[in-house]
Design an enzyme around this catalytic site. Structure first.
Site, PDB file in Angstrom:
ATOM      1  N   HIS A 413      28.521  35.423 -19.049  1.00  0.00           N
ATOM      2  CA  HIS A 413      27.549  34.426 -19.485  1.00  0.00           C
ATOM      3  C   HIS A 413      26.468  34.171 -18.431  1.00  0.00           C
ATOM      4  CE1 HIS A 413      26.063  31.721 -22.386  1.00  0.00           C
ATOM      5  NE2 HIS A 413      27.210  31.368 -22.912  1.00  0.00           N
ATOM      6  N   ASP A 417      23.163  35.858 -22.685  1.00  0.00           N
ATOM      7  CA  ASP A 417      23.321  34.665 -23.524  1.00  0.00           C
ATOM      8  C   ASP A 417      24.015  35.030 -24.835  1.00  0.00           C
ATOM      9  OD1 ASP A 417      22.107  32.997 -21.687  1.00  0.00           O
ATOM     10  OD2 ASP A 417      20.103  33.327 -22.525  1.00  0.00           O
TER      11      ASP A 417
END
Length: 437
Positions: A413, A417
């Site tokens: 992450h 995204d």
């Protein structure tokens, strides 16, 4: 006198563990002939002799952790004097100590189909085995540990014919040299095994996979020392899991069109090859997924260097298809098969398993429906591929049976995204379902 040094095995490899000497002191070796095998953090590798001659002195024995470029043996002529140095004395002592520390191969492999006719009965100590002098001599000539064989002589005595029959089995089987040595040392019967090596040859990994793990006696605990590969796997997987915030996205793919496409090909390609091809094409469209975390920046990589996880008995290794975006499906399929064979035969070079930008791990052949994988850093994503399986699905209000494959992407992450991952997985799914290869 020629020094045998542990060669450089890659930029990141500082040391390796000696697994086995393929030649003993006093034996003749030719330049380029395999001399020993070593285990790095990535793979087991055969080291070739740098010169022809007689192995005069082995300085480090099996189990020794040796820094690269260290002198580990000497090759010379029979009457050539050994160098007068402390290294020779210390090395000889170290070799003897390591030989003593390495546990003997105990027991024989359990029976498979067909039965391993040469297995010594479990629990029978090697020193209790009766063997004729002629059988002992023949087994030594062919580097066979005859104590593992089942004797046909009086009282179970191993006779020359038992050894000759077994040696004939080994010579007639299509095996790699390393696999043949392993079979001879442990009395393994290769008959009936399906080889995964080049041309269907039986590899060392095939033999090891066919051997069930020995049962641990009830009430006891067995300690298995960490190999360099297992130690590094543990370290890197822990670092990846605890440093990169993983999240997971799963899609179900209807493989009907891909299945039909594959059946019409003029060359052999696996379903995994189709996934690799679709992944490569999709990564070219979504460079944000073909990226890595650099601490103070995110690096987008122009080449798709596709890692493919390969399970070995000693651990997991990820050989890399470099610049996969330049390969056609047929070229990619051929390259993937070649890399897998090199991995199974312990023939990978450092360049073969470095530089990946994205990894695919496929447990479908093991009957796994779905799983999540840990990112192989410095990559930022890894695709977990499950088996293709007929499932009942609803399409336009009707009930149908379709070949469904589940794909799960683990993403970092910090780099990717969720919306980007969703778009990438949607494109990958669409490409597979439309058979756009």
């Amino acid at each position: 006198m020629e020094e045998v040094k542990l060669p450089r095995l890659g930029q990141s490899v500082e040391e390796a563990q000696i697994v086995e000497w393929l030649k003993k002191e006093g034996e003749t070796v030719q330049a380029g002939e395999p001399l020993l095998t070593v285990q790095t953090d990535k793979a087991e590798i055969e080291v070739e002799a740098p010169a022809s001659g007689i192995v005069r002195k082995i300085l480090m024995g099996p189990g020794a952790d040796v820094p690269v470029l260290s002198v580990i043996a000497y090759i010379g002529s029979a009457d050539e004097a050994l160098p007068e140095s402390g290294a020779v004395r210390e090395g000889a002592q170290s070799a003897a100590a390591h030989e003593a520390d390495v546990p003997a191969q105990a027991g024989a492999p359990a029976a498979t189909e067909p039965a391993r006719a040469y297995a010594r009965p479990p629990g029978e100590a090697a020193e209790e085995v009766k063997i004729s002098p002629r059988a002992r001599k023949l087994s030594a000539e062919h580097h066979v540990d005859a104590t593992h064989l089942l004797g046909s002589g009086a009282g179970g005595r191993i006779i020359e014919e038992d050894v000759r029959t077994y040696v004939g089995q080994l010579e007639s089987a299509r095996m790699t040299p390393t696999a043949r040595r392993l079979a001879g040392m442990e009395g393994l019967d290769p008959q009936g095994l399906q080889g995964t090596g080049a041309g269907g040859r039986i590899t060392k990994a095939d033999l090891q996979a066919a051997k069930p793990a020995a049962a641990v006696p009830a009430g006891s605990v067995q300690r298995v020392p960490l190999t360099p590969m297992r130690r590094v796997i543990a370290k890197r997987m822990a670092e990846s899991k605890f440093s990169a915030p993983h999240y997971y996205v799963t899609v179900e793919v209807d493989m009907a069109a891909a299945k039909a496409f594959r059946s019409g090909l003029s060359f052999k390609a696996s379903f995994n090859d189709l996934v690799l091809r679709a992944v490569t094409q999709s990564l070219s469209e979504y460079p944000a997924v073909n990226a890595r975390w650099a601490g103070d920046a995110i690096e987008l990589v122009g080449d798709v260097n596709l890692g493919m996880a390969v399970a070995l008995p000693t651990g997991l290794i990820v050989p890399v298809l470099h610049q996969a975006q330049r390969l056609s499906l047929e070229e990619l399929s051929r390259a993937a098969k070649k890399l897998a064979e090199k991995a199974q035969n312990n023939k990978l070079l450092p360049d073969d398993y470095t530089g990946s930008t994205f990894t695919v791990s496929n447990l479908g052949p093991f009957g796994v429906d779905q799983f999540t994988a840990i990112i192989n850093q410095p990559d930022s994503a890894i695709l977990a591929v499950g088996q293709m399986k007929d499932r009942v699905v609803a399409i336009d209000g009707g009930i149908h049976i379709r070949p469904i494959m589940k794909l799960t992407l683990s993403s970092d992450h910090r780099v990717i995204d969720g919306a980007v991952t969703a778009q990438f997985m949607g494109r990958l799914k669409g490409r597979l379902e439309a058979a756009e290869f």
